[in-house]
Design an enzyme around this catalytic site. Structure first.
Site, short mmCIF file in Angstrom:
data_model
loop_
_atom_site.label_atom_id
_atom_site.label_comp_id
_atom_site.label_asym_id
_atom_site.label_seq_id
_atom_site.Cartn_x
_atom_site.Cartn_y
_atom_site.Cartn_z
N ALA A 21 -36.62 5.83 2.59
CA ALA A 21 -35.14 5.49 2.42
C ALA A 21 -35.01 5.77 1.11
CB ALA A 21 -34.97 4.53 2.92
N TYR A 22 -33.86 6.03 0.65
CA TYR A 22 -33.44 6.24 -0.83
C TYR A 22 -32.56 4.94 -1.26
CZ TYR A 22 -35.55 10.60 -0.06
OH TYR A 22 -36.30 11.66 0.48
N LEU A 23 -33.03 4.65 -2.43
CA LEU A 23 -32.50 3.53 -3.10
C LEU A 23 -31.48 3.94 -4.11
CD1 LEU A 23 -35.75 1.37 -3.25
CD2 LEU A 23 -34.08 1.56 -1.69
#
Length: 146
Positions: A21-23
């Site tokens: 996942a991308y933060l």
């Protein structure tokens, strides 16, 4: 270098199940990834040509799971297979969920000009095509492309 894949056999190959996942995605990419029983935090710099700086650190699984909740897009889920061709390791990602149907292979080279043998299952080169970056696939999944 990154390629679309067709006719690839996973038989007998080692693999890892991945959820990432991308933060953050502004100037650089901040990603959390769970690969089997390990977790990593990765920072990727701006792409210049076909290269970019990358820093990766192993983190506790508990932290990774908490960071997944902070994601700016739904996670990308895939199985990564490792195929050796002419002494080089190719990472072949078979995507699931909203990116199902997409299979990509990537080879990391020591320089942009390094020569390598292209396997028969590696088809169209998509190096540098931002649509095939995992961060883009999180934001706009393959199944939703026109």
């Amino acid at each position: 270098r990154k390629y679309l894949v067709s006719g690839f056999s996973t038989e007998g190959l080692q693999c890892k199940k991945m959820k990432q996942a991308y933060l953050a995605k502004e100037g650089c990419t901040l990603r959390v990834r769970i690969a089997d029983d390990k977790a990593f935090l990765t920072i990727k710099g701006k792409t210049e040509g076909i290269s970019r700086a990358e820093f990766e650190y192993e983190i506790p699984m508990e932290d990774a799971n908490a960071m997944m909740e902070l994601a700016i897009y739904p996670p990308v889920i895939k199985t990564r297979y490792y195929a050796e061709v002419d002494g080089k390791i190719w990472e072949v990602d078979v995507f699931e969920g909203e990116n199902e149907g997409l299979i990509m292979a990537e080879i990391e080279l020591s320089s942009e000009n390094e020569e390598f043998i292209l396997p028969e299952w590696a088809k169209e080169e998509v190096t540098g095509d931002k649509r095939y970056y995992n961060a883009y696939l999180a934001k706009k999944p393959y199944k939703k492309w026109e």
